[in-house]
Design a protein around this motif. Structure first.
Motif, PDB file in Angstrom:
ATOM      1  N   ASP A 178       0.290  -1.149   0.277  1.00 52.63           N
ATOM      2  CA  ASP A 178      -0.080   0.089   0.126  1.00 52.63           C
ATOM      3  C   ASP A 178       1.087   1.699  -0.026  1.00 52.63           C
ATOM      4  O   ASP A 178       0.123   2.272   0.612  1.00 52.63           O
ATOM      5  CB  ASP A 178      -1.514  -0.344   0.889  1.00 52.63           C
ATOM      6  CG  ASP A 178      -0.224  -0.273   2.500  1.00 52.63           C
ATOM      7  OD1 ASP A 178       0.699   0.016   2.967  1.00 52.63           O
ATOM      8  OD2 ASP A 178      -0.957  -0.069   3.135  1.00 52.63           O
ATOM      9  N   SER A 179       2.256   0.997   0.128  1.00 54.17           N
ATOM     10  CA  SER A 179       2.732   2.404  -0.473  1.00 54.17           C
ATOM     11  C   SER A 179       2.721   2.682  -1.717  1.00 54.17           C
ATOM     12  O   SER A 179       2.817   2.354  -2.836  1.00 54.17           O
ATOM     13  CB  SER A 179       4.203   1.015  -0.260  1.00 54.17           C
ATOM     14  OG  SER A 179       5.067   2.032   0.970  1.00 54.17           O
ATOM     15  N   THR A 180       3.351   4.640  -2.125  1.00 56.24           N
ATOM     16  CA  THR A 180       3.671   4.316  -3.410  1.00 56.24           C
ATOM     17  C   THR A 180       4.770   5.147  -3.245  1.00 56.24           C
ATOM     18  O   THR A 180       5.946   5.236  -2.480  1.00 56.24           O
ATOM     19  CB  THR A 180       2.641   5.557  -3.211  1.00 56.24           C
ATOM     20  OG1 THR A 180       3.469   6.673  -2.107  1.00 56.24           O
ATOM     21  CG2 THR A 180       0.993   6.143  -3.502  1.00 56.24           C
ATOM     22  N   MET A 181       5.546   4.948  -4.529  1.00 56.55           N
ATOM     23  CA  MET A 181       7.079   5.173  -4.703  1.00 56.55           C
ATOM     24  C   MET A 181       6.819   6.967  -6.082  1.00 56.55           C
ATOM     25  O   MET A 181       6.305   7.713  -7.062  1.00 56.55           O
ATOM     26  CB  MET A 181       7.453   4.581  -5.913  1.00 56.55           C
ATOM     27  CG  MET A 181       6.808   2.856  -5.908  1.00 56.55           C
ATOM     28  SD  MET A 181       7.711   1.992  -4.330  1.00 56.55           S
ATOM     29  CE  MET A 181      10.061   2.286  -5.482  1.00 56.55           C
ATOM     30  N   GLU A 202       6.776   4.533 -14.918  1.00 55.26           N
ATOM     31  CA  GLU A 202       5.999   5.221 -15.532  1.00 55.26           C
ATOM     32  C   GLU A 202       4.450   5.489 -14.021  1.00 55.26           C
ATOM     33  O   GLU A 202       3.928   6.482 -14.486  1.00 55.26           O
ATOM     34  CB  GLU A 202       5.221   4.761 -16.794  1.00 55.26           C
ATOM     35  CG  GLU A 202       5.817   4.226 -18.182  1.00 55.26           C
ATOM     36  CD  GLU A 202       6.268   5.729 -18.767  1.00 55.26           C
ATOM     37  OE1 GLU A 202       5.852   6.359 -18.366  1.00 55.26           O
ATOM     38  OE2 GLU A 202       7.415   5.310 -19.552  1.00 55.26           O
ATOM     39  N   TYR A 203       4.475   4.656 -13.050  1.00 53.13           N
ATOM     40  CA  TYR A 203       3.603   4.656 -12.736  1.00 53.13           C
ATOM     41  C   TYR A 203       4.178   5.367 -10.529  1.00 53.13           C
ATOM     42  O   TYR A 203       3.647   5.882 -10.167  1.00 53.13           O
ATOM     43  CB  TYR A 203       3.058   3.921 -11.983  1.00 53.13           C
ATOM     44  CG  TYR A 203       2.001   3.486 -12.692  1.00 53.13           C
ATOM     45  CD1 TYR A 203       1.022   3.615 -12.838  1.00 53.13           C
ATOM     46  CD2 TYR A 203       2.189   2.423 -13.766  1.00 53.13           C
ATOM     47  CE1 TYR A 203      -0.629   2.707 -13.318  1.00 53.13           C
ATOM     48  CE2 TYR A 203       1.865   2.207 -14.627  1.00 53.13           C
ATOM     49  CZ  TYR A 203       0.055   2.237 -14.932  1.00 53.13           C
ATOM     50  OH  TYR A 203      -1.619   1.871 -15.211  1.00 53.13           O
ATOM     51  N   VAL A 204       6.050   5.867 -11.224  1.00 54.28           N
ATOM     52  CA  VAL A 204       5.762   6.305  -9.876  1.00 54.28           C
ATOM     53  C   VAL A 204       5.707   7.922 -10.087  1.00 54.28           C
ATOM     54  O   VAL A 204       5.918   8.541 -10.823  1.00 54.28           O
ATOM     55  CB  VAL A 204       8.002   6.305 -10.729  1.00 54.28           C
ATOM     56  CG1 VAL A 204       8.657   6.778  -9.522  1.00 54.28           C
ATOM     57  CG2 VAL A 204       8.363   5.122 -10.231  1.00 54.28           C
ATOM     58  N   ASP A 205       5.861   8.359  -8.833  1.00 49.81           N
ATOM     59  CA  ASP A 205       5.332  10.213  -8.800  1.00 49.81           C
ATOM     60  C   ASP A 205       3.846  10.191  -8.932  1.00 49.81           C
ATOM     61  O   ASP A 205       3.148  11.320  -9.193  1.00 49.81           O
ATOM     62  CB  ASP A 205       5.981  10.489  -9.909  1.00 49.81           C
ATOM     63  CG  ASP A 205       7.554  10.931  -9.163  1.00 49.81           C
ATOM     64  OD1 ASP A 205       7.433  11.466  -7.680  1.00 49.81           O
ATOM     65  OD2 ASP A 205       8.299  11.878  -9.696  1.00 49.81           O
ATOM     66  N   LYS A 206       2.430   9.057  -9.404  1.00 50.47           N
ATOM     67  CA  LYS A 206       1.380   9.495  -9.386  1.00 50.47           C
ATOM     68  C   LYS A 206       0.776   9.079  -8.440  1.00 50.47           C
ATOM     69  O   LYS A 206      -0.093   8.580  -8.498  1.00 50.47           O
ATOM     70  CB  LYS A 206       1.468   8.359 -10.832  1.00 50.47           C
ATOM     71  CG  LYS A 206       2.250   9.332 -12.111  1.00 50.47           C
ATOM     72  CD  LYS A 206       1.547   8.216 -13.305  1.00 50.47           C
ATOM     73  CE  LYS A 206       2.257   9.392 -14.386  1.00 50.47           C
ATOM     74  NZ  LYS A 206       1.966   8.731 -15.305  1.00 50.47           N
TER      75      LYS A 206
END
Lengths: 286, 188
Positions: A178-181, A202-206
């Motif tokens: 459940d973390s984000t990057m 491509e999903y990093v920072d989103k």
């Protein structure tokens, strides 16, 4: 400066990131520790040499003979010939460069040697389930083991982690589902990524959680966790843990706040007063 | 009542509870079962463990210290503590590289949530296996010595050492506040 520890505590990828980002020079020695599982990598010492954060050589002995033996095994030059050359030209630069300058080896041969000495064996070390490591910044660089070529540790670590089959020892180091990057690299990543790594990148920072990325890309969550760990080890991304409880008073993606926003500024007299008060406490008693 | 709220955070075993116990003027409160005054006003009841300490240095002025839960579990209590904090100290055991990952996680979490002044307190710096401060900074992701928070060695059992770390944090806060006020003046 000596830095020591166990790979189960500070993984090889994290050591590589530390040595590269700290631009360290010295010798990283790794002594495998026997575990219950069968070792994939032979239980012998490994020595990896760093110059300003880049990997410049790797050996399993400290006898300065490894590169010469590799050159002979490849059928490029006999060891006796190298010894004769070394009597004429004492080593003041990497052996590979000396032999190239003397016309005994060409660039392609040096690249082959570097691949065999560094790029192939080091990634296999990532399969070690346990080992004791020591980084000695005072260890002189072994010119006799150096081709003159170097490799960024992040690239080698990426290669090693891509080869890894048993992730059991790494499970507690993986980012949480459940973390984000967030990105640590401006623009394009400074190293080669595989297609699936690119998709995750491509999903990093989103502000999409790893679970969300897995769902969007139709990948197992564990696979996304492994890929994100690789991006972290390569110094490309950082994990941001989310507050998982549903009773959180605000959204997990709420913007950061400043000290003044949350609690208001403190008066100058308060700050002066507290510093004077602490100054008395900081003085040795008696 | 003017209160400065300081959060003491760090991986398990870094010395957060000891730090608070050493400097607090009241018996530190472990809110394992229920929250105390300040926190209680934010959240009536909680089952999350947290240390609380207080330093009163005048009739209407006090420092409140809040220790984050020991386990690496980022729940709503973290959110509440951070939202009310003026500054924080990240405590890291210098001799436990296995904790640097958790410390880095906490740092990333805190930086993402709050733009508040901070200091890194290095405990167990006299241990023979302690890493040098500049190497710990690198391991925590601070690559440039010019762009990292102040670092200070702390003996959590020693009142003088804890007070010195607190002073460094408050001086950092004062500089930050002055810069912020100057910046606000420029904008107007």
């Amino acid at each position: 400066m000596k830095i020591t520890g166990y790979l189960s505590e500070f993984s090889l990828g994290e050591i590589f990131r530390f040595l590269e980002q700290g631009q360290k020079t010295g010798c990283l020695s790794i002594k495998p520790v026997e575990t219950e599982t069968l070792p994939i990598v032979p239980l012998k010492h490994h020595y990896i040499f760093f110059r300003l954060g880049q990997i410049v050589a790797a050996t399993s002995e400290l006898d300065h003979q490894g590169l010469q033996q590799l050159i002979e095994q490849r059928g490029f030059i006999h060891v006796t010939t190298i010894q004769r050359l070394l009597k004429l030209y004492p080593l003041s630069q990497p052996l590979g460069l000396l032999l190239k300058t003397q016309g005994a080896l060409d660039s392609q041969q040096l690249q082959l040697l570097f691949k065999q000495q560094v790029l192939t064996p080091i990634p296999e070390l990532f399969s070690l389930t346990e080992g004791w490591f020591k980084f000695d910044a005072n260890h002189p660089l072994p010119l006799a083991e150096m081709t003159g070529l170097s490799a960024p540790p992040r690239e080698v670590a990426l290669a090693g982690l891509r080869l890894l089959r048993d992730w059991t020892p790494m499970m507690d180091k993986l980012p949480l589902p459940d973390s984000t990057m967030i990105s640590l690299s401006e623009g394009q990543p400074p190293c080669r990524l595989t297609p699936v790594e690119w998709q995750v990148w491509e999903y990093v920072d989103k502000t999409v959680t790893l679970e969300g990325i897995a769902q969007a890309l139709n990948l197992p969550v564990l696979e996304v966790q492994k890929i994100c760990f690789r991006l972290m080890v390569a110094g490309l991304a950082e994990e941001i843990i989310n507050i998982s409880t549903e009773s959180s008073p605000s959204s997990p993606t709420a913007p950061p706040h400043s000290a003044e926003e949350s609690s208001g500024s403190l008066s100058q007299s308060f700050l002066t007063g507290v510093l004077s008060f602490l100054k008395v406490k900081a003085q040795p008693v008696g | 009542m003017e209160i400065m709220r300081i959060v003491i955070t760090g991986p398990v075993g870094a010395g957060k509870s000891t730090f608070i116990r050493t400097i607090s003027e009241i018996e530190p409160v472990d809110t394992d079962r229920k929250a105390t005054d300040e926190v209680g006003s934010w959240k009536e009841k909680t089952t999350v463990a947290m240390d609380f300490g207080r330093l009163q240095f005048g009739p209407n002025v006090a420092l409140h210290l809040y220790g984050t839960p020991g386990q690496e579990r980022f729940d709503f209590m973290w959110e509440i503590l951070i939202r009310k904090a003026h500054a924080f100290i990240l405590l890291v055991s210098s001799h436990r590289p296995q904790d640097f990952r958790a410390a880095r996680r906490i740092l990333a979490f805190m930086r993402h949530r709050a733009k508040i002044p901070m200091v890194i307190g290095l405990s167990h710096a006299d241990n023979p296996n302690a890493w040098p401060p500049e190497d710990i900074a690198t391991a925590l992701g601070y690559l440039s010595p010019h762009n990292r928070p102040p670092m200070v060695q702390v003996n959590a059992l020693d009142q003088g050492s804890v007070a010195a770390a607190m002073m460094m944090l408050i001086e950092t806060y004062a500089r930050h506040q002055a810069e912020q006020l100057n910046w606000d003046a420029v904008k107007q």
